[in-house]
Structure formats: C-alpha cells, structure tokens
Motif scaffolding. Structure first.
Motif, PDB file in Angstrom:
ATOM      1  N   MET A 160       0.836  -1.171   0.000  1.00  0.00           N
ATOM      2  CA  MET A 160       0.000   0.000   0.000  1.00  0.00           C
ATOM      3  C   MET A 160       0.885   1.239   0.000  1.00  0.00           C
ATOM      4  N   HIS A 161       0.320   2.297  -0.506  1.00  0.00           N
ATOM      5  CA  HIS A 161       1.028   3.570  -0.555  1.00  0.00           C
ATOM      6  C   HIS A 161       0.182   4.644   0.101  1.00  0.00           C
ATOM      7  N   ALA A 162       0.859   5.687   0.554  1.00  0.00           N
ATOM      8  CA  ALA A 162       0.189   6.799   1.231  1.00  0.00           C
ATOM      9  C   ALA A 162       0.785   8.102   0.718  1.00  0.00           C
ATOM     10  N   THR A 163       0.254   9.207   1.215  1.00  0.00           N
ATOM     11  CA  THR A 163       0.802  10.523   0.903  1.00  0.00           C
ATOM     12  C   THR A 163       1.606  11.009   2.100  1.00  0.00           C
ATOM     13  N   PHE A 164       2.800  11.464   1.839  1.00  0.00           N
ATOM     14  CA  PHE A 164       3.653  12.041   2.879  1.00  0.00           C
ATOM     15  C   PHE A 164       3.775  13.534   2.604  1.00  0.00           C
ATOM     16  N   TRP A 165       3.378  14.328   3.586  1.00  0.00           N
ATOM     17  CA  TRP A 165       3.456  15.786   3.492  1.00  0.00           C
ATOM     18  C   TRP A 165       4.793  16.194   4.092  1.00  0.00           C
ATOM     19  N   VAL A 166       5.617  16.851   3.309  1.00  0.00           N
ATOM     20  CA  VAL A 166       7.024  17.036   3.614  1.00  0.00           C
ATOM     21  C   VAL A 166       7.330  18.492   3.973  1.00  0.00           C
ATOM     22  N   ILE A 167       8.015  18.665   5.097  1.00  0.00           N
ATOM     23  CA  ILE A 167       8.511  19.981   5.511  1.00  0.00           C
ATOM     24  C   ILE A 167       9.882  20.178   4.865  1.00  0.00           C
ATOM     25  N   GLY A 168      10.002  21.236   4.076  1.00  0.00           N
ATOM     26  CA  GLY A 168      11.218  21.460   3.304  1.00  0.00           C
ATOM     27  C   GLY A 168      12.495  21.473   4.115  1.00  0.00           C
ATOM     28  N   SER A 169      12.486  22.129   5.276  1.00  0.00           N
ATOM     29  CA  SER A 169      13.714  22.187   6.081  1.00  0.00           C
ATOM     30  C   SER A 169      14.116  20.802   6.581  1.00  0.00           C
ATOM     31  N   ASN A 170      13.171  19.892   6.736  1.00  0.00           N
ATOM     32  CA  ASN A 170      13.510  18.510   7.111  1.00  0.00           C
ATOM     33  C   ASN A 170      14.127  17.744   5.943  1.00  0.00           C
ATOM     34  N   VAL A 171      13.755  18.108   4.736  1.00  0.00           N
ATOM     35  CA  VAL A 171      14.313  17.459   3.549  1.00  0.00           C
ATOM     36  C   VAL A 171      15.821  17.686   3.506  1.00  0.00           C
ATOM     37  N   ILE A 172      16.241  18.876   3.873  1.00  0.00           N
ATOM     38  CA  ILE A 172      17.669  19.193   3.878  1.00  0.00           C
ATOM     39  C   ILE A 172      18.426  18.260   4.822  1.00  0.00           C
ATOM     40  N   ASP A 173      17.811  17.937   5.962  1.00  0.00           N
ATOM     41  CA  ASP A 173      18.452  17.073   6.950  1.00  0.00           C
ATOM     42  C   ASP A 173      18.349  15.583   6.626  1.00  0.00           C
ATOM     43  N   PHE A 174      17.314  15.185   5.886  1.00  0.00           N
ATOM     44  CA  PHE A 174      17.054  13.762   5.653  1.00  0.00           C
ATOM     45  C   PHE A 174      16.729  13.473   4.183  1.00  0.00           C
ATOM     46  N   PRO A 175      17.604  13.867   3.261  1.00  0.00           N
ATOM     47  CA  PRO A 175      17.289  13.662   1.842  1.00  0.00           C
ATOM     48  C   PRO A 175      17.144  12.188   1.465  1.00  0.00           C
ATOM     49  N   ASP A 176      17.924  11.311   2.096  1.00  0.00           N
ATOM     50  CA  ASP A 176      17.853   9.890   1.748  1.00  0.00           C
ATOM     51  C   ASP A 176      16.498   9.292   2.117  1.00  0.00           C
ATOM     52  N   ILE A 177      15.920   9.744   3.224  1.00  0.00           N
ATOM     53  CA  ILE A 177      14.600   9.240   3.625  1.00  0.00           C
ATOM     54  C   ILE A 177      13.558   9.689   2.611  1.00  0.00           C
ATOM     55  N   LEU A 178      13.625  10.952   2.187  1.00  0.00           N
ATOM     56  CA  LEU A 178      12.668  11.445   1.195  1.00  0.00           C
ATOM     57  C   LEU A 178      12.824  10.685  -0.115  1.00  0.00           C
ATOM     58  N   SER A 179      14.042  10.507  -0.562  1.00  0.00           N
ATOM     59  CA  SER A 179      14.293   9.790  -1.816  1.00  0.00           C
ATOM     60  C   SER A 179      13.749   8.360  -1.732  1.00  0.00           C
ATOM     61  N   SER A 180      14.013   7.681  -0.642  1.00  0.00           N
ATOM     62  CA  SER A 180      13.532   6.310  -0.449  1.00  0.00           C
ATOM     63  C   SER A 180      12.005   6.253  -0.413  1.00  0.00           C
ATOM     64  N   THR A 181      11.390   7.209   0.258  1.00  0.00           N
ATOM     65  CA  THR A 181       9.931   7.265   0.333  1.00  0.00           C
ATOM     66  C   THR A 181       9.336   7.424  -1.053  1.00  0.00           C
ATOM     67  N   TYR A 182       9.888   8.324  -1.836  1.00  0.00           N
ATOM     68  CA  TYR A 182       9.406   8.556  -3.191  1.00  0.00           C
ATOM     69  C   TYR A 182       9.653   7.330  -4.069  1.00  0.00           C
ATOM     70  N   GLN A 183      10.855   6.776  -4.002  1.00  0.00           N
ATOM     71  CA  GLN A 183      11.194   5.605  -4.826  1.00  0.00           C
ATOM     72  C   GLN A 183      10.331   4.395  -4.471  1.00  0.00           C
ATOM     73  N   SER A 184       9.811   4.355  -3.252  1.00  0.00           N
ATOM     74  CA  SER A 184       8.941   3.252  -2.820  1.00  0.00           C
ATOM     75  C   SER A 184       7.521   3.403  -3.349  1.00  0.00           C
ATOM     76  N   GLY A 185       7.226   4.497  -4.027  1.00  0.00           N
ATOM     77  CA  GLY A 185       5.921   4.682  -4.638  1.00  0.00           C
ATOM     78  C   GLY A 185       4.940   5.524  -3.856  1.00  0.00           C
ATOM     79  N   HIS A 186       5.388   6.115  -2.768  1.00  0.00           N
ATOM     80  CA  HIS A 186       4.505   6.981  -1.989  1.00  0.00           C
ATOM     81  C   HIS A 186       4.400   8.349  -2.667  1.00  0.00           C
ATOM     82  N   GLN A 187       3.263   9.005  -2.482  1.00  0.00           N
ATOM     83  CA  GLN A 187       3.064  10.340  -3.015  1.00  0.00           C
ATOM     84  C   GLN A 187       3.680  11.348  -2.055  1.00  0.00           C
ATOM     85  N   LEU A 188       4.283  12.388  -2.601  1.00  0.00           N
ATOM     86  CA  LEU A 188       4.843  13.462  -1.798  1.00  0.00           C
ATOM     87  C   LEU A 188       4.064  14.740  -2.047  1.00  0.00           C
TER      88      LEU A 188
END
Length: 186
Positions: A1-29
C-alpha cells in the motif's frame, strides 16, 4: 500500500535519503511548507516563500514538483488558497485526526489504533486521516492501525489516487519557474 507524505522542506535538507527512499517506494509526496508556520499569520510574500522553498526542497532531492500542499495546523483560507493556486498548488486537509502528536511520550500511543477502530465503528467512509511519521511512537502503531483498516475491507491510497489525479507532480507553474533560473537569481 502507498500513502501521501506531506514534507517539511527544512527537514528534507536534513534527511534527503529518507525522502528519496519514500518517493522511490511509490509513496506520493506533497509540500507541508518550508518551516511549518501557521500560514494565516504570514504576509503574502511569506506564504509564497514557505510554499516555494518547501516545494524546491522536494524537487532538489526527487526531481518532482508536487501539485498539493497540506497547510500546517489545517490553517488555510481563501487568501492562502489563492496564493497557492497562483503557484499551481492545491491545499489538502484531513477529515479525521488520530491526534497522535498529543499522545507521543505519554505512554498512551495505543489511542491511535483506537481512533481508527472508532472511525470504523462509526462507519466513517472515505476519510483522509492525519498521522505524523516524525514520531517513533506513531510509527510503532502504524502496522496495527493499517491492519485494522485492511481487515475491515478499506483500501489505503495516496490522496491523488483518491481524487483520480494521475499526475500529482504536474505542477507546470513551479516546474517552469525553477527551470527558468529565476529562483537562483540574486
């Protein structure tokens, strides 16, 4: 199953690998602003900056430009919606809230799956639910919560799929703005 993840931009700077993995796993951002302010307390320029910088952070890591944003605290009005629309963004809020953020650290995180069970018992259909993945407590009950929904015959989907949008990243306004080089101009 997939879900939508609402992303705070300043957190993306700190955790880019998590965002990339979430997106690559098919979740909506979707964008959840740059720094999570109450947008109703900001000037027009500040609202625009929060949304543009939030989306730019997502684009820098994934290459995609979302069409949807979730206003922090659900604080949105016609002014914010109009500003967002001028940037190709549509606000999305929730219909049911687990209040997980209020249970974190108090040992009563089991209230989250109980909230899901309560919605099932009330036969609430087609909800958009709100949870926060930044809290390990909330993450620890995700499987239990989702299992309740699946066993009840519910289907968990990203927001865009729920509304029939086959291209949640078709934000041509911000995509063209970033491609123009104006964002980087001094």
């Amino acid at each position: 199953m997939h879900a939508t993840f609402w992303v705070i931009g300043s957190n993306v700077i700190d955790f880019p690998d998590i965002l990339s993995s979430t997106y690559q796993s098919g979740h909506q951002l979707g964008c959840h602003t740059w720094s999570h302010p109450d947008l109703l307390t900001l000037t027009d320029d500040q609202v625009i900056a929060e949304l543009v910088y939030g989306v730019k952070a997502i684009q820098e890591v994934t290459g995609i430009v979302p069409k949807y944003f979730r206003p922090p605290y659900g604080s949105v009005d016609a002014r914010v919606q109009t500003l967002a629309a001028s940037m190709g963004l549509t606000s999305v809020t929730w219909t049911v809230d687990t209040l997980d953020w209020s249970d974190v650290g108090f040992g009563n995180i089991t209230l989250v799956p109980q909230a899901f069970q309560g919605w099932l018992d009330q036969n609430i259909t087609l909800p958009i639910s709100l949870e926060h993945d930044l809290f390990p407590d909330t993450v620890s009950v995700v499987k239990q919560s989702m299992d309740l929904l699946i066993k009840a015959g519910r289907v968990i989907k990203p927001v865009a799929e729920c509304i029939g949008d086959a291209d949640p990243y078709g934000n041509t306004i911000l995509k063209d703005f970033f491609a123009s080089g104006l964002f980087e101009s001094k």
